[in-house]
Scaffold this motif. Structure first.
Motif, PDB file in Angstrom:
ATOM      1  N   GLU A 192       0.816  -1.204   0.000  1.00 59.17           N
ATOM      2  CA  GLU A 192       0.000   0.000   0.000  1.00 59.17           C
ATOM      3  C   GLU A 192       0.855   1.262   0.000  1.00 59.17           C
ATOM      4  OE1 GLU A 192      -2.188  -0.823   3.525  1.00 59.17           O
ATOM      5  OE2 GLU A 192      -3.614  -2.075   2.488  1.00 59.17           O
ATOM      6  N   THR A 193       0.297   2.328  -0.555  1.00 55.84           N
ATOM      7  CA  THR A 193       0.988   3.613  -0.577  1.00 55.84           C
ATOM      8  C   THR A 193       0.563   4.438   0.630  1.00 55.84           C
ATOM      9  OG1 THR A 193      -0.730   4.571  -1.968  1.00 55.84           O
ATOM     10  CG2 THR A 193       1.173   3.650  -3.095  1.00 55.84           C
ATOM     11  N   TYR A 194       1.417   5.359   1.020  1.00 60.22           N
ATOM     12  CA  TYR A 194       1.162   6.232   2.169  1.00 60.22           C
ATOM     13  C   TYR A 194       1.426   7.670   1.766  1.00 60.22           C
ATOM     14  CZ  TYR A 194       0.691   2.338   5.401  1.00 60.22           C
ATOM     15  OH  TYR A 194       0.234   1.225   6.054  1.00 60.22           O
ATOM     16  N   ARG A 195       0.605   8.592   2.287  1.00 69.40           N
ATOM     17  CA  ARG A 195       0.704  10.013   1.954  1.00 69.40           C
ATOM     18  C   ARG A 195       1.088  10.817   3.186  1.00 69.40           C
ATOM     19  NH1 ARG A 195      -2.951  13.683   2.827  1.00 69.40           N
ATOM     20  NH2 ARG A 195      -4.612  12.149   3.001  1.00 69.40           N
ATOM     21  N   CYS A 196       1.984  11.760   2.996  1.00 72.66           N
ATOM     22  CA  CYS A 196       2.395  12.667   4.067  1.00 72.66           C
ATOM     23  C   CYS A 196       1.289  13.693   4.288  1.00 72.66           C
ATOM     24  CB  CYS A 196       3.695  13.370   3.688  1.00 72.66           C
ATOM     25  SG  CYS A 196       4.258  14.573   4.916  1.00 72.66           S
ATOM     26  N   THR A 197       0.845  13.833   5.532  1.00 75.24           N
ATOM     27  CA  THR A 197      -0.219  14.782   5.839  1.00 75.24           C
ATOM     28  C   THR A 197       0.291  16.217   5.897  1.00 75.24           C
ATOM     29  OG1 THR A 197       0.066  14.454   8.214  1.00 75.24           O
ATOM     30  CG2 THR A 197      -1.560  13.068   7.108  1.00 75.24           C
TER      31      THR A 197
ATOM     32  N   TYR B 195       4.492   8.024  -0.611  1.00 75.43           N
ATOM     33  CA  TYR B 195       5.509   6.972  -0.633  1.00 75.43           C
ATOM     34  C   TYR B 195       4.925   5.782  -1.375  1.00 75.43           C
ATOM     35  CZ  TYR B 195       8.592   3.176   0.567  1.00 75.43           C
ATOM     36  OH  TYR B 195       9.439   2.107   0.469  1.00 75.43           O
ATOM     37  N   VAL B 196       5.597   5.392  -2.456  1.00 77.14           N
ATOM     38  CA  VAL B 196       5.166   4.258  -3.274  1.00 77.14           C
ATOM     39  C   VAL B 196       6.185   3.139  -3.089  1.00 77.14           C
ATOM     40  CG1 VAL B 196       4.611   3.478  -5.607  1.00 77.14           C
ATOM     41  CG2 VAL B 196       4.121   5.848  -4.930  1.00 77.14           C
ATOM     42  N   PRO B 197       5.789   2.049  -2.418  1.00 78.55           N
ATOM     43  CA  PRO B 197       6.733   0.965  -2.151  1.00 78.55           C
ATOM     44  C   PRO B 197       7.409   0.412  -3.401  1.00 78.55           C
ATOM     45  CG  PRO B 197       4.730   0.646  -0.899  1.00 78.55           C
ATOM     46  CD  PRO B 197       4.478   1.789  -1.833  1.00 78.55           C
ATOM     47  N   LYS B 198       6.693   0.384  -4.500  1.00 82.81           N
ATOM     48  CA  LYS B 198       7.250  -0.173  -5.740  1.00 82.81           C
ATOM     49  C   LYS B 198       8.524   0.555  -6.161  1.00 82.81           C
ATOM     50  CE  LYS B 198       6.013  -1.173 -10.517  1.00 82.81           C
ATOM     51  NZ  LYS B 198       4.979  -1.058 -11.553  1.00 82.81           N
ATOM     52  N   THR B 199       8.595   1.859  -5.891  1.00 86.35           N
ATOM     53  CA  THR B 199       9.772   2.631  -6.302  1.00 86.35           C
ATOM     54  C   THR B 199      10.764   2.874  -5.170  1.00 86.35           C
ATOM     55  OG1 THR B 199       8.573   4.692  -5.926  1.00 86.35           O
ATOM     56  CG2 THR B 199       8.533   3.817  -8.153  1.00 86.35           C
TER      57      THR B 199
ATOM     58  N   PHE C   5       6.046   0.243   3.510  1.00 89.79           N
ATOM     59  CA  PHE C   5       6.137   1.369   4.438  1.00 89.79           C
ATOM     60  C   PHE C   5       6.468   0.880   5.843  1.00 89.79           C
ATOM     61  CE2 PHE C   5       4.460   4.626   7.297  1.00 89.79           C
ATOM     62  CZ  PHE C   5       5.003   5.777   6.746  1.00 89.79           C
ATOM     63  N   GLU C   6       5.865  -0.226   6.239  1.00 92.58           N
ATOM     64  CA  GLU C   6       6.066  -0.773   7.586  1.00 92.58           C
ATOM     65  C   GLU C   6       7.507  -1.206   7.829  1.00 92.58           C
ATOM     66  OE1 GLU C   6       3.794  -2.112   5.370  1.00 92.58           O
ATOM     67  OE2 GLU C   6       2.065  -1.008   6.120  1.00 92.58           O
ATOM     68  N   ASN C   7       8.258  -1.435   6.763  1.00 96.31           N
ATOM     69  CA  ASN C   7       9.643  -1.901   6.887  1.00 96.31           C
ATOM     70  C   ASN C   7      10.667  -0.790   6.684  1.00 96.31           C
ATOM     71  OD1 ASN C   7       8.562  -4.402   7.283  1.00 96.31           O
ATOM     72  ND2 ASN C   7       9.136  -5.219   5.300  1.00 96.31           N
ATOM     73  N   LEU C   8      10.211   0.460   6.574  1.00 99.64           N
ATOM     74  CA  LEU C   8      11.153   1.566   6.419  1.00 99.64           C
ATOM     75  C   LEU C   8      12.002   1.696   7.679  1.00 99.64           C
ATOM     76  CD1 LEU C   8       8.859   4.287   4.828  1.00 99.64           C
ATOM     77  CD2 LEU C   8      10.738   3.067   3.719  1.00 99.64           C
ATOM     78  N   PRO C   9      13.257   2.138   7.531  1.00100.00           N
ATOM     79  CA  PRO C   9      14.090   2.350   8.714  1.00100.00           C
ATOM     80  C   PRO C   9      13.431   3.387   9.634  1.00100.00           C
ATOM     81  CG  PRO C   9      15.368   2.601   6.685  1.00100.00           C
ATOM     82  CD  PRO C   9      13.936   2.477   6.282  1.00100.00           C
ATOM     83  N   LYS C  10      13.651   3.259  10.917  1.00100.80           N
ATOM     84  CA  LYS C  10      13.066   4.195  11.897  1.00100.80           C
ATOM     85  C   LYS C  10      13.527   5.630  11.640  1.00100.80           C
ATOM     86  CE  LYS C  10      11.050   0.996  14.368  1.00100.80           C
ATOM     87  NZ  LYS C  10       9.710   0.657  13.966  1.00100.80           N
TER      88      LYS C  10
ATOM     89  N   PHE D 180       2.260  10.140   8.287  1.00 99.19           N
ATOM     90  CA  PHE D 180       1.802   9.516   7.041  1.00 99.19           C
ATOM     91  C   PHE D 180       0.518   8.731   7.291  1.00 99.19           C
ATOM     92  CE2 PHE D 180       5.890  10.711   5.656  1.00 99.19           C
ATOM     93  CZ  PHE D 180       5.940  10.601   4.285  1.00 99.19           C
ATOM     94  N   VAL D 181      -0.357   8.746   6.302  1.00 99.64           N
ATOM     95  CA  VAL D 181      -1.593   7.966   6.361  1.00 99.64           C
ATOM     96  C   VAL D 181      -1.681   7.079   5.134  1.00 99.64           C
ATOM     97  CG1 VAL D 181      -2.877   9.633   7.748  1.00 99.64           C
ATOM     98  CG2 VAL D 181      -2.922   9.825   5.263  1.00 99.64           C
ATOM     99  N   ARG D 182      -2.297   5.933   5.319  1.00 94.43           N
ATOM    100  CA  ARG D 182      -2.461   4.992   4.212  1.00 94.43           C
ATOM    101  C   ARG D 182      -3.426   5.565   3.199  1.00 94.43           C
ATOM    102  NH1 ARG D 182      -5.921   0.468   3.754  1.00 94.43           N
ATOM    103  NH2 ARG D 182      -6.479   0.767   5.921  1.00 94.43           N
ATOM    104  N   VAL D 183      -3.088   5.436   1.929  1.00 91.60           N
ATOM    105  CA  VAL D 183      -3.956   5.906   0.856  1.00 91.60           C
ATOM    106  C   VAL D 183      -4.946   4.803   0.532  1.00 91.60           C
ATOM    107  CG1 VAL D 183      -4.048   6.670  -1.549  1.00 91.60           C
ATOM    108  CG2 VAL D 183      -2.151   7.386  -0.073  1.00 91.60           C
TER     109      VAL D 183
END
Length: 53
Positions: free
Chosen positions: A2-7, A13-17, A30-35, A49-52
């Motif tokens: 899933e993609t996530y948008r900065c509020t 953020y598009v995981p594919k890219t 997104f869940e695996n991004l570094p802290k 960020f919120v899930r799109v």
């Protein structure tokens, strides 16, 4: 994945890219991004960020 948008700025953020600016490989969920990862456009934290749907 899933993609996530900065509020704060609207960046999506598009995981594919991934995010080459912070060495995040393509296909990284997104869940695996570094802290330490922040919005590459405005520097917002991941909690802004919120899930799109």
């Amino acid at each position: 994945m899933e993609t996530y948008r900065c509020t704060k700025c609207g960046y999506v953020y598009v995981p594919k890219t991934g995010d080459y600016t912070q060495d995040v490989a393509p296909n990284t969920p997104f869940e695996n991004l570094p802290k330490t990862w922040v919005c590459p456009r405005c520097g917002a934290l991941q909690k802004n960020f919120v899930r799109v749907e």
